[in-house]
Design a protein around this motif. Structure first.
Motif, PDB file in Angstrom:
ATOM      1  N   GLU A 331      -8.465 -17.036  47.054  1.00 43.64           N
ATOM      2  CA  GLU A 331      -8.372 -17.300  45.683  1.00 43.64           C
ATOM      3  C   GLU A 331      -8.711 -19.077  45.488  1.00 43.64           C
ATOM      4  O   GLU A 331      -8.779 -19.606  44.085  1.00 43.64           O
ATOM      5  CB  GLU A 331      -6.823 -18.100  45.977  1.00 43.64           C
ATOM      6  CG  GLU A 331      -5.730 -17.441  45.874  1.00 43.64           C
ATOM      7  CD  GLU A 331      -4.255 -17.535  46.222  1.00 43.64           C
ATOM      8  OE1 GLU A 331      -3.594 -18.988  46.203  1.00 43.64           O
ATOM      9  OE2 GLU A 331      -3.342 -17.281  46.547  1.00 43.64           O
ATOM     10  N   LEU A 332      -9.502 -19.643  46.942  1.00 42.99           N
ATOM     11  CA  LEU A 332     -10.272 -19.837  45.741  1.00 42.99           C
ATOM     12  C   LEU A 332     -12.358 -19.683  45.098  1.00 42.99           C
ATOM     13  O   LEU A 332     -12.546 -18.689  45.730  1.00 42.99           O
ATOM     14  CB  LEU A 332     -11.453 -20.850  47.833  1.00 42.99           C
ATOM     15  CG  LEU A 332     -10.069 -21.702  48.615  1.00 42.99           C
ATOM     16  CD1 LEU A 332     -10.433 -22.625  49.095  1.00 42.99           C
ATOM     17  CD2 LEU A 332      -9.469 -22.883  47.835  1.00 42.99           C
ATOM     18  N   PRO A 333     -12.050 -21.509  44.461  1.00 40.81           N
ATOM     19  CA  PRO A 333     -13.564 -20.838  43.695  1.00 40.81           C
ATOM     20  C   PRO A 333     -14.508 -20.393  44.653  1.00 40.81           C
ATOM     21  O   PRO A 333     -15.180 -21.356  45.820  1.00 40.81           O
ATOM     22  CB  PRO A 333     -13.681 -21.909  42.651  1.00 40.81           C
ATOM     23  CG  PRO A 333     -12.473 -22.526  42.673  1.00 40.81           C
ATOM     24  CD  PRO A 333     -12.007 -22.141  43.865  1.00 40.81           C
ATOM     25  N   GLY A 334     -15.963 -19.432  45.103  1.00 41.98           N
ATOM     26  CA  GLY A 334     -16.696 -19.222  45.217  1.00 41.98           C
ATOM     27  C   GLY A 334     -16.445 -18.763  46.451  1.00 41.98           C
ATOM     28  O   GLY A 334     -17.352 -19.447  47.349  1.00 41.98           O
ATOM     29  N   ALA A 335     -15.193 -17.997  46.941  1.00 39.87           N
ATOM     30  CA  ALA A 335     -15.079 -18.231  48.117  1.00 39.87           C
ATOM     31  C   ALA A 335     -15.738 -16.684  48.833  1.00 39.87           C
ATOM     32  O   ALA A 335     -15.895 -16.842  49.604  1.00 39.87           O
ATOM     33  CB  ALA A 335     -13.042 -16.942  48.665  1.00 39.87           C
ATOM     34  N   GLU A 336     -16.119 -15.203  47.883  1.00 42.09           N
ATOM     35  CA  GLU A 336     -16.130 -14.244  48.863  1.00 42.09           C
ATOM     36  C   GLU A 336     -17.908 -14.366  49.468  1.00 42.09           C
ATOM     37  O   GLU A 336     -17.578 -13.810  49.885  1.00 42.09           O
ATOM     38  CB  GLU A 336     -16.528 -13.344  47.054  1.00 42.09           C
ATOM     39  CG  GLU A 336     -16.562 -12.487  47.243  1.00 42.09           C
ATOM     40  CD  GLU A 336     -15.516 -11.295  47.891  1.00 42.09           C
ATOM     41  OE1 GLU A 336     -16.212 -10.544  49.436  1.00 42.09           O
ATOM     42  OE2 GLU A 336     -14.438 -11.710  48.184  1.00 42.09           O
TER      43      GLU A 336
END
Length: 420
Positions: A331-336
């Protein structure tokens, strides 16, 4: 419905013999408050005296507990690592439980402070908040500020714990109420004493909101705070890990709660325990820089090093803490990209040996995604585990003092030896 107790004989109306708290304590050789600790752990059952004079106990249950203690004392001498009874955490199969409740489900449903307070007291207090006393916090901040700039997070936490202890003249009061008061103030004191690298703390978000700006400059957002809170909750306790065993030994010697936590922090400060996530952080960073998990894993294996963040001696399958934390990291931005790197490390290593991601890899992913320093996972681990250490101290204070005194197996030269 409670049985009526005959004042003269101590017999219930159903014929069973009942003991007062004092009588049970005398038979067990413990303090009266320890009898109630046995009740909280399910080792004894109590009933309220209809006459209003306190609780009574089944004499047969008390006798059985006395006999069991004698058997364990008689047979425990040959066991170099005696078993320690605990009602805090059960690890069974690929799951772990706090007081019989799935710990990952607790972490999804409640906040860190709520779970910690429930673990200590057995009662859930929704919305509970921990606060740092002004005098203790001021002493801790001054002490931490005096450390060299290169000091690690565990160094700062240890110093903060000692400073807070010195500021508390009542620290030697080991009554349950006093220990609980110390616990609720010590955790926020440790967090607030750390240097700030980001924006203002989010006091409305509890310990996670206070800890976030100590770890990263980035603005957390609700997803970030929730993820950090879940990490704290998942790490509260994990049975008798090395640091927890150190805590039990200190509490057995009747060290006060600050000293108990200091013992835990001392055992935590190593690459095989609390600091393991820092190694995984550096590995993930290198994978992202080089664009290849295979090359990084190969370098570790070529150098004879274990691949950090993989495998756990207790779980043959996936670490349930890692599974739960990875699920919310998405769910965190830039996690992928970071999560992809972690998956590639696990998949590459699995070609040779089947090892699953553990909580250290999940903590490393959290720290890399959010721009935290490499030792941030160690800080999260130490703050979180403080609640578990206090829970174990509360248990140990109810046991016989100095019971953890193993006998060394001497392997040196036999006497008589000559003076050197």
């Amino acid at each position: 419905m409670s049985d009526a107790i005959d004042d003269e004989t101590g017999e219930s109306t159903r014929g069973e013999r009942r003991l007062t708290t004092r009588e049970a304590a005398d038979l067990l050789g413990v303090k009266p408050e320890t009898v109630y600790a046995y009740v909280s752990r399910g080792q004894l059952t109590s009933r309220r005296d209809p006459g209003g004079r306190g609780s009574t106990f089944d004499a047969a249950e008390v006798d059985a507990l006395v006999r069991r203690g004698r058997r364990e004392s008689a047979t425990g001498g040959g066991d170099p690592v005696p078993r320690i009874r605990t009602g805090i955490t059960l690890i069974e199969g690929d799951r772990y439980y706090y007081r019989g409740v799935d710990a990952t489900e607790l972490a999804r449903a409640f906040r860190y402070e709520e779970i910690a307070d429930w673990l200590w007291t057995g009662s859930l207090d929704p919305g509970v908040r921990f606060t740092a006393p002004a005098e203790a916090l001021a002493a801790a901040r001054r002490s931490v500020a005096a450390l060299p700039a290169h000091s690690g997070s565990t160094d700062r936490l240890r110093v903060a714990a000692v400073a807070a202890a010195v500021a508390d003249p009542l620290r030697f009061d080991l009554s349950p109420a006093a220990v609980l008061g110390t616990a609720r103030s010590l955790i926020p004191t440790l967090v607030d004493a750390l240097p700030t690298v980001g924006g203002p703390a989010r006091g409305d978000a509890g310990v996670a909101g206070r800890l976030w700006p100590k770890l990263t400059e980035r603005v957390p957002g609700e997803a970030g705070l929730r993820t950090l809170d879940m990490a704290l909750s998942l790490l509260i306790d994990h049975d008798l890990a090395a640091s927890t065993l150190a805590v039990r030994v200190a509490a057995s010697a009747r060290a006060h709660p600050y000293a108990v936590v200091s013992a835990g922090l001392g055992a935590l400060d190593g690459p095989l325990h609390g600091a393991a996530s820092g190694l995984a952080h550096r590995m993930l960073t290198e994978v992202l820089e080089r664009g290849s998990a295979a090359a990084v894993v190969a370098d570790h294996l070529r150098a004879g090093r274990r691949v950090p963040g993989l495998g756990h001696r207790i779980y043959p399958g996936p670490d349930p803490r890692a599974v739960a934390l990875f699920a919310v990291l998405r769910e965190l931005p830039g996690a992928e990209p970071v999560l992809t790197a972690a998956r590639e490390v696990e998949a590459t290593t699995a070609r040779h040996v089947r090892l699953h991601a553990n909580i250290d890899l999940a903590l490393a992913a959290l720290s890399v995604i959010t721009g935290m320093a490499a030792d941030a996972g160690e800080t999260v681990f130490a703050v979180a585990r403080t609640a578990g250490w206090i829970a174990h101290a509360l248990e140990e204070y109810g046991e016989r003092p100095l019971r953890m005194r193993p006998v060394g197996q001497y392997s040196g030269p036999r006497p008589p030896g000559q003076l050197p």
